[in-house]
Scaffold this motif. Structure first.
Motif, PDB file in Angstrom:
ATOM      1  N   ASN A  21     -24.326  10.848  29.892  1.00 58.59           N
ATOM      2  CA  ASN A  21     -24.094  11.916  28.522  1.00 58.59           C
ATOM      3  C   ASN A  21     -25.303  12.766  28.320  1.00 58.59           C
ATOM      4  N   ARG A  24     -19.736   4.908  26.545  1.00 61.10           N
ATOM      5  CA  ARG A  24     -20.836   4.125  27.133  1.00 61.10           C
ATOM      6  C   ARG A  24     -20.107   3.165  28.207  1.00 61.10           C
ATOM      7  N   TYR A  81     -37.929   2.335  28.173  1.00 61.61           N
ATOM      8  CA  TYR A  81     -37.763   1.071  29.105  1.00 61.61           C
ATOM      9  C   TYR A  81     -38.987   0.218  28.819  1.00 61.61           C
ATOM     10  N   ASN A 115     -27.929  12.458  27.230  1.00 65.50           N
ATOM     11  CA  ASN A 115     -29.383  11.799  27.212  1.00 65.50           C
ATOM     12  C   ASN A 115     -29.462  10.751  28.477  1.00 65.50           C
ATOM     13  N   GLY A 116     -28.619  11.457  29.384  1.00 71.42           N
ATOM     14  CA  GLY A 116     -28.914  10.419  30.703  1.00 71.42           C
ATOM     15  C   GLY A 116     -28.331   9.195  30.744  1.00 71.42           C
ATOM     16  N   LEU A 117     -27.414   8.638  29.636  1.00 71.59           N
ATOM     17  CA  LEU A 117     -26.951   7.376  29.749  1.00 71.59           C
ATOM     18  C   LEU A 117     -25.352   7.459  29.997  1.00 71.59           C
ATOM     19  N   ARG A 153     -33.982  -1.775  27.508  1.00 75.81           N
ATOM     20  CA  ARG A 153     -34.539  -0.433  27.094  1.00 75.81           C
ATOM     21  C   ARG A 153     -33.888  -0.458  25.700  1.00 75.81           C
ATOM     22  N   ARG A 208     -28.885   5.092  18.536  1.00 73.32           N
ATOM     23  CA  ARG A 208     -27.695   5.662  18.331  1.00 73.32           C
ATOM     24  C   ARG A 208     -27.845   6.957  17.047  1.00 73.32           C
ATOM     25  N   GLU A 218     -26.021   8.313  22.201  1.00 74.35           N
ATOM     26  CA  GLU A 218     -26.900   7.517  22.294  1.00 74.35           C
ATOM     27  C   GLU A 218     -28.026   8.103  23.390  1.00 74.35           C
ATOM     28  N   GLU A 219     -29.395   7.667  22.945  1.00 68.38           N
ATOM     29  CA  GLU A 219     -30.392   8.210  24.002  1.00 68.38           C
ATOM     30  C   GLU A 219     -31.440   7.066  24.169  1.00 68.38           C
ATOM     31  N   CYS A 220     -31.817   6.889  24.980  1.00 69.21           N
ATOM     32  CA  CYS A 220     -32.849   6.040  25.835  1.00 69.21           C
ATOM     33  C   CYS A 220     -34.281   6.463  25.226  1.00 69.21           C
TER      34      CYS A 220
END
Lengths: 170, 765
Positions: free
Chosen positions: A24, A41, B117, A26-28, B102, B106, B112-114
């Motif tokens: 996505n 996801r 970690y 954001n890299g997920l 991680r 949301r 979704e964004e991390c």
């Protein structure tokens, strides 16, 4: 294949034909799997993490429902395969111990000072015999009190001093 | 709230537009967004979540003068910065990976964004942030201001705690403090201890006398014409016999008293530990291996017993003896004394190294033996499966491999044993030859020029002393190992003694003389481990005398509700009321007298069935035991045993099936006649026929009694006054059996599935 099992495994098998993986914004990792009516996801889990690092990969939703299984990364184009490989690397990430500098045992706990691919590490292991996971004759994982895992890729590849410190527990 | 962020971090965050001074919460984690180890500071304020990833290095201050207090400074090397506005974040949650976790946001746009970690060492802090944010979003409350107690690492040496909850560092816990803690146990027997020390002193002194009498006095004073006691052989023999008798009596007295003291101290320690076990909360036992606890009480107290009964007196005796011998020898001939004393440190170090080697070999042997035993018990236990799958050859191979490894380890120990110890003995013998040689020279010198050497009697005495000096060296080298293991045992025991129970009785707790049985849960939250909430905002009320059924999948949190009501654990937030009083305010006695639980995991103590039923009320009459047995449906099977209710059960005696054990424990709970009865899958181990049989008896018992029934088979709950359905720790449905069926929700689905399954196996409702 065992008689009657083809149907079961085939229905689960994900390939480049029936599943599309992407990151996505954001890299997920996300996937579109029309057969499972899923778009969003996804999470990967290896069925045999010690033996097959690129095969039998379970693809799950956030609720741990299995959407399907990737038989091999070879079933996908090179770009998708590298995407999945990177995601697996993140999931199974753990520091690799190169040298055991100090290992002291006190009251059933062992205190480790090590050199790893992530730099110097100090951690505590409770009940070391139970906390060593043997992946193969030559490869072990150490689990510390917090649940962090550390890998020794090759016991035979350790230097003599490190080996002397750990061999008691092997 | 503010937490102590390093100044440099604060400055850097401010420079990037974040507001660390107005932070609700700030946490430090240990990884970058690419799973590389670094320091990560996340600050949550009204603006949003700002995370600074950096590496900290301690550097010597350039302007540090000799008198300045701080000579070093922390230098920050920024790696990355991430910010997400609070308006964009809908929720925060943690994704657990295999060895890391991680934090994911949301976003309101559905993406979704991390954020970062972290390793599991930071798990508690990360969950603290997600929970605080969830709470803030729900009711606008910000986290309370409180200081963090360290970071799960010893503040002194930086080593991670082996048990983060206990926060004691085994590496730093000093030996002195352990001995200090042990002193009160010995202080109770101070007279006996003083007597032991006195006898030890006497034994040492008397032992020094022997070589003096049977060598020096015998050869130089009794057998020599010029001697002061020439010819008085009988006198010397009588004296030697007298000293031997005195030594034996002192030894006996010393051993008797020291054994008595050690036995009583060991008893006191065990008693204190058992009292600590009783005082500690249930969580203490669930987080530990029962076998290990048993080992701790037994083996550690035993180790201490032998150390204080055998080790310490023998050590003191030998030490005093060595000092006495040294003084006597020095007074006779300093040169010969030097010849004897000089090799002592080398022999001692030799013994120490050899023992260290053997300890390592023994430990290795122990590991291999455990593996061998494991394979053996695996194969013998699973013989049916081995034979069914014709795997005999494979198992023989597996056995052969571990057996070979064990044999190799044994062989190594024996070989080294047979080489090293004779060599050490040889070294000692060589020293004695050296003494004979140099001593002989002095004897000859004495003969040629009297007053410049030593007599034959003195040489013989030196040889006698030589053995007295060298023989205990092996023991001394061993003693330090013994002392280390005694200190370890002591530390483990004190850890239990000093552990704080999580669930404590309040001072001036309320004691209710009679309980009606009204139960109410108000917004209860609970988690066994940080971040994994088991019970979420659960509220329900059971009026006195009514029955509540709790339904849900395995792991939904049903039994946890029972654990909270009985205060095996305390709720994190919310309250649980009995007759309007919070259970935390009630005395343990009120709670235990009025709440009884029959769980799926039943435990029968060693004793008779009657003893086990009467466990809840030891004063119950035999007739009451019979009535309880009948009501619980255990009467029929008990009467098939030749000894009836006197049949012994428990370990190594009559083994009852799971269903039978459950019926005995139901009888136990019935006999208690509690105001509130909890049946937690109480009939799950029984077959459907037996379950139905005791259902009517149970209905009579639970009538007009507050009953909370947790059951898998929903048919057993249809008569409950009300039902709640739990899913992932939350109440998702509530009502009566009929109303829930009409609702066609989760309960209806579960009920229909079960009914169909029952029909398949031929059981009609």
């Amino acid at each position: 294949m065992i008689k009657g099992m083809e149907m079961i495994t085939a229905s689960l098998r994900l390939t480049g034909e029936n599943a599309c993986f992407a990151l996505n914004a954001n890299g997920l990792l996300t996937a579109s799997i029309p057969a499972a009516e899923h778009r969003g996801r996804v999470f990967l889990s290896l069925a045999f993490p010690f033996e097959r690092e690129e095969e039998y990969i379970s693809v799950q939703t956030e609720e741990k429902d299995e959407l399907g299984m990737i038989r091999s990364l070879e079933d996908f184009d090179a770009e998708t395969a590298s995407l999945l490989r990177a995601e697996l690397k993140k999931k199974y990430f753990c520091p690799k111990l190169r040298k055991i500098l100090k290992l002291v045992e006190r009251n059933g706990n062992t205190y480790w000072d090590c050199l790893s691919d992530q730099g110097d590490l100090s951690f505590t292991v409770r009940d070391v015999h139970r906390s060593l996971i043997r992946a193969s004759e030559d490869r072990i994982f150490v689990v510390d009190v917090d649940g962090c895992r550390y890998e020794i890729e090759s016991i035979a590849g350790l230097d003599r001093k490190s080996l002397a410190k750990i061999e008691l527990y092997l | 709230m503010k937490r102590h962020l390093p100044e440099s971090v604060c400055a850097s965050l401010k420079a990037k537009g974040a507001s660390p001074d107005e932070a609700f919460l700030s946490i430090k984690t240990d990884m970058a967004r690419e799973q590389v180890r670094c320091d990560a500071y996340t600050v949550w304020s009204t603006d949003g979540f700002a995370t600074l990833f950096c590496l900290e290095a301690v550097k010597k201050k350039e302007d540090a003068s000799f008198f300045s207090r701080t000579k070093t400074e922390t230098v920050l090397q920024e790696l990355d910065y991430h910010f997400i506005s609070a308006d964009e974040v809908e929720s925060l949650y943690v994704e657990e990976l295999i060895s890391t976790l991680r934090l994911v946001a949301r976003r309101r746009d559905g993406e979704e964004e991390c954020l970062f970690y972290a390793t599991p060492a930071c798990r508690k802090r990360v969950y603290e942030l997600t929970e605080a944010f969830e709470k803030y979003q729900k009711d606008g409350t910000v986290p309370e201001k409180r200081e963090r107690r360290g970071e799960g690492r010893c503040p002194r040496c930086g080593t991670p705690f082996s048990d983060p909850e206990k926060r004691t560092c085994a590496k730093c816990l000093g030996k002195r403090s352990l001995v200090k803690k042990l002193l009160p146990f010995f202080w109770r027997y101070k007279l006996q201890v003083a007597l032991v020390l006195f006898t030890v002193l006497l034994t040492g002194a008397v032992s020094v006398l022997f070589p003096y009498l049977n060598s020096r006095v015998l050869y130089d004073e009794v057998l020599k014409e010029s001697g002061s006691y020439y010819g008085m052989i009988l006198g010397l023999v009588l004296m030697l016999a007298g000293v031997s008798l005195l030594n034996a009596v002192i030894n006996m007295l010393s051993t008797m008293v020291s054994s008595r003291v050690a036995a009583w101290v060991s008893y006191d320690l065990k008693k204190t530990i058992f009292a600590a076990f009783e005082r500690l909360s249930f969580s203490f036992f669930t987080s530990r291996h029962t076998g290990r606890l048993i080992t701790q009480v037994n083996s550690d107290a035993e180790t201490l017993y032998w150390f204080f009964c055998d080790g310490v007196p023998y050590f003191l005796t030998n030490l005093l003896q060595m000092i006495g011998v040294g003084v006597v020898m020095l007074s006779v001939n300093p040169i010969l004394t030097l010849v004897i004393v000089l090799p002592i440190p080398f022999v001692f170090v030799g013994y120490y190294l050899v023992l260290r080697l053997f300890r390592r070999l023994q430990a290795e042997n122990h590991t291999r033996r455990s593996r061998f035993n494991g394979v053996l018990s695996d194969v013998l236990g699973g013989m049916r499966v081995v034979k069914a799958f014709s795997r005999e050859e494979t198992e023989i191979g597996r056995f052969d491999k571990t057996s070979r490894e064990l044999a190799a380890s044994r062989l190594e120990i024996d070989t080294k044993n047979h080489v090293i110890f004779p060599l050490l003995n040889l070294a000692m013998r060589l020293t004695s030859y050296l003494v004979w040689g140099i001593g002989g020279y002095f004897v000859l010198k004495e003969a040629s020029s009297p007053g410049n050497g030593i007599s034959y009697g003195e040489l013989s005495m030196f040889v006698g002393y030589l053995a007295m000096l060298y023989n205990p060296l092996n023991f001394f080298a061993h003693f330090f190992g013994q002392m280390a293991s005694a200190l370890n045992s002591l530390q483990r025991l004190f850890e239990i003694m000093e552990a704080e129970p999580d669930v404590k009785e309040k001072e001036n707790a309320v004691h209710l003389s009679s309980v009606r049985g009204e139960v109410e849960f108000k917004n209860v939250n609970f988690s066994y481990s940080p971040g994994k909430r088991t019970i979420r905002d659960v509220s329900f009320r059971v009026p006195a005398g009514q029955t509540l059924g709790i339904v849900g999948h395995t792991g939904a949190g049903k039994s946890t509700l029972a654990n909270l009501l009985t205060r095996l654990y305390d709720a994190e937030s919310g309250s649980i009321l009995i007759d309007g009083v919070d259970v935390r305010d009630l005395s343990f006695a009120t709670l235990r007298e009025n709440v009884a639980i029959v769980s799926q995991e039943t435990y029968l103590f060693r004793g008779t069935i009657k003893d086990n039923i009467r466990y809840a009320r030891p004063d119950a009459t035999d007739e009451e035991v019979l009535a309880a047995g009948l009501a619980a449906g255990c009467h029929d099977f008990v009467m098939t045993f030749p000894e009836g209710y006197n049949t012994r059960v428990g370990m190594d005696t009559k083994s009852l099936s799971g269903g039978e054990k459950q019926r005995v424990s139901i009888a136990r709970a019935i006999l208690k006649d509690p105001a509130i009865l909890i049946l937690d899958e109480a009939t799950a181990a029984m077959d459907t026929k037996t379950e139905r049989k005791i259902q009517s008896a149970l209905a009579a018992i639970t009538k007009d009694r507050t009953t909370i029934t947790i059951a898998h088979r929903l048919s057993t709950l249809r008569d409950a006054d009300s039902l709640i359905v739990i899913e992932e720790g939350k109440v998702v449905e509530r009502g009566t059996h009929e109303s829930l069926l009409k609702k066609k929700g989760v309960y209806h689905k579960l009920y229909t599935l079960q009914m169909e399954a029952m029909k398949t196996i031929g059981i009609e409702e």
